[in-house]
Design an enzyme around this catalytic site. Structure first.
Site, PDB file in Angstrom:
ATOM      1  N   ARG A  48       0.841  -1.211   0.000  1.00  0.00           N
ATOM      2  CA  ARG A  48       0.000   0.000   0.000  1.00  0.00           C
ATOM      3  C   ARG A  48       0.870   1.253   0.000  1.00  0.00           C
ATOM      4  O   ARG A  48       0.535   2.264  -0.606  1.00  0.00           O
ATOM      5  CB  ARG A  48      -0.968   0.002   1.196  1.00  0.00           C
ATOM      6  N   TYR A 100     -14.545  17.315 -17.018  1.00  0.00           N
ATOM      7  CA  TYR A 100     -14.966  15.910 -17.017  1.00  0.00           C
ATOM      8  C   TYR A 100     -16.093  15.767 -16.007  1.00  0.00           C
ATOM      9  O   TYR A 100     -15.957  16.184 -14.860  1.00  0.00           O
ATOM     10  CB  TYR A 100     -13.770  15.026 -16.652  1.00  0.00           C
ATOM     11  N   ASP A 172      -5.835  18.691 -15.665  1.00  0.00           N
ATOM     12  CA  ASP A 172      -6.156  17.320 -16.067  1.00  0.00           C
ATOM     13  C   ASP A 172      -5.606  17.137 -17.471  1.00  0.00           C
ATOM     14  O   ASP A 172      -6.151  17.666 -18.445  1.00  0.00           O
ATOM     15  CB  ASP A 172      -7.679  17.109 -16.025  1.00  0.00           C
ATOM     16  N   LYS A 197      -6.747   5.867 -19.894  1.00  0.00           N
ATOM     17  CA  LYS A 197      -6.938   6.301 -21.270  1.00  0.00           C
ATOM     18  C   LYS A 197      -5.657   6.110 -22.096  1.00  0.00           C
ATOM     19  O   LYS A 197      -5.287   4.996 -22.347  1.00  0.00           O
ATOM     20  CB  LYS A 197      -7.422   7.750 -21.279  1.00  0.00           C
TER      21      LYS A 197
HETATM   22  C1  LIG Z   1     -11.698   9.290 -17.875  1.00  0.00           C
HETATM   23  C2  LIG Z   1     -11.319  10.610 -17.419  1.00  0.00           C
HETATM   24  C3  LIG Z   1     -11.219  10.892 -16.056  1.00  0.00           C
HETATM   25  C4  LIG Z   1     -11.553   9.866 -14.990  1.00  0.00           C
HETATM   26  O1  LIG Z   1     -10.667   8.789 -14.979  1.00  0.00           O
HETATM   27  P1  LIG Z   1     -11.044   7.311 -14.459  1.00  0.00           P
HETATM   28  O2  LIG Z   1      -9.798   6.550 -14.670  1.00  0.00           O
HETATM   29  O3  LIG Z   1     -12.221   6.844 -15.256  1.00  0.00           O
HETATM   30  O4  LIG Z   1     -11.397   7.438 -13.013  1.00  0.00           O
HETATM   31  C5  LIG Z   1     -10.837  12.170 -15.682  1.00  0.00           C
HETATM   32  N1  LIG Z   1     -10.576  13.125 -16.594  1.00  0.00           N
HETATM   33  C6  LIG Z   1     -10.671  12.892 -17.923  1.00  0.00           C
HETATM   34  C7  LIG Z   1     -10.362  13.990 -18.872  1.00  0.00           C
HETATM   35  C8  LIG Z   1     -11.040  11.636 -18.377  1.00  0.00           C
HETATM   36  O5  LIG Z   1     -11.153  11.413 -19.698  1.00  0.00           O
END
Ligand SMILES: *Cc1c(COP(=O)(O)O)cnc(C)c1O
Length: 374
Positions: A48, A100, A172, A197
């Site tokens: 962890r 998002y 982000d 992603k």
């Molecule tokens: C998918 C996404 C998230 C969230 O990520 P998860 O891995 O699904 O929790 C946050 N910001 C953007 C721009 C995303 O495309």
């Protein structure tokens, strides 16, 4: 200086362990053996807190983003949550009006109860942003290109405004990835990723990363949230994301190229009302995107179609190579009607489809749209 493509390969490796594997071994162990003198080899105690596969991923991400430290989490939202948890009750956060969607939901459904307040602004408008700042504002959240409308925010301009007011900035950077955009170089304090992603790149792992520059106070807070809160990725998740990062540059360069060609083709189609892609000269944020994105405009685009919702869903179902599913950044092309996915609080126009362009041959992808729009 070593180039990013090279860093992505080298950083994901774990040379030096015995036997000397080229590909990093997977350390599934939840716990590590303590030496007779009480010490632990390389400070590995318990998974962890730290694990060789996680440390490899974190070092690689810190390096690629030009940050001091990175912390890996079990999802992009767990990473996002850690940044919000580093604030305190009474603090105020500013987010883009089309951030998002789960970021808005997290703030309104969870953090409101903990005393965080927030304002949504059109972050492409610096005046509107400046007016939303109050003495309690501690964090400005940036997402560019935004999801799903691909709005472009001037990272440098927002970060310099924030600095004069002593406000932290967090970008982000999921969509462009560190290959195309490095917010820390543009003045950001924090970068967040959903490694689900483009970093993972194969739609087979969930993950998130927080990268921090120049703030020992914040680093300690996020480290506590990661170690004590425990929203960490498994060693195998880290291994998968590290492997994904090794091919990120070739994937994203090709996906950017294909997205550009598809966007140009779609823009000429009579049934298409608007193509939202920052690589198009007609896009409102093209010049800022050209300044802050390097080597491409990414594999994501959205289109607005001159049809009602029923017909638009029909069109998306008719596509053969674009699979109808949420998420993005994988090797396969996906299409999604964001409005119906997000539900009643959606900021997405009803006639919008969001496309994640994969690695299929772009001529096939264009033909697919030609057929579906007939
Ligand atoms: C998918 C996404 C998230 C969230 O990520 P998860 O891995 O699904 O929790 C946050 N910001 C953007 C721009 C995303 O495309």
């Amino acid at each position: 200086m070593t180039k990013k493509e090279t860093k992505a390969i080298q950083g994901a490796q774990m040379h030096g362990s015995s036997p000397k594997a080229v590909t990093p071994p997977l350390y599934l162990s939840s716990t590590f053996i303590r030496n007779d003198d009480g010490s632990y080899d390389e400070d590995y105690i318990y998974t962890r807190e730290d694990n060789p596969n996680r440390r490899t991923l974190e070092k690689c991400m810190a390096d690629l983003e030009g940050g001091d430290v990175a912390f890996a989490f079990s999802s992009g939202m767990a990473a996002t949550q850690s940044v919000l948890q580093s604030l305190q009750s009474g603090d105020h956060v500013i987010i883009p009006d089309d951030a998002y969607y789960a970021v808005n939901e997290l703030l309104s459904r969870v953090f409101k109860r903990w005393g965080l307040t927030y304002t949504r602004v059109n972050m492409t408008d610096l005046k509107e942003l400046a007016e939303a700042i109050n003495p309690q504002t501690k964090l400005i959240w940036i997402e560019t290109p935004s999801n799903p409308q691909l709005k472009i925010t001037d990272i440098q301009a927002v970060c310099s405004l924030a600095k004069t007011r002593n406000i932290l900035t967090c970008v982000d950077n999921t969509w462009p990835s560190p290959l195309l955009q490095n917010p820390i170089e543009l003045g950001a304090d924090i970068v967040v990723h959903s490694s689900t992603k483009y970093l993972g790149g194969h739609s087979d792992v969930l993950g998130g990363v927080v990268v921090i520059k120049d703030s020992s106070d914040l680093i300690e807070k996020i480290k506590d949230i990661q170690h004590l809160g425990g929203g960490v990725p498994s060693p195998f998740d880290c291994w998968l994301v590290s492997r994904g990062i090794q091919t990120l540059s070739v994937r994203l360069k090709q996906q950017s190229k294909s997205a550009q060609l598809l966007a140009e083709w779609l823009e000429k189609h009579p049934k298409i009302e608007q193509v939202l892609y920052p690589g198009l000269e007609t896009h409102h944020g093209h010049s800022i995107a050209s300044k802050q994105m390097k080597g491409g405009f990414g594999g994501m685009l959205s289109i607005r179609i001159n049809e009602n919702v029923e017909r638009i869903l029909e069109i998306s179902n008719r596509l053969e190579y674009f699979t109808t599913a949420t998420s993005l950044g994988g090797v396969e092309s996906l299409v999604e009607h964001r409005y119906s996915t997000e539900g009643p609080n959606s900021q997405s126009p009803e006639n919008l489809l969001r496309l994640s362009v994969g690695l299929e041959n772009v001529e096939d992808l264009i033909k697919d749209w030609e057929r579906a729009l007939m």
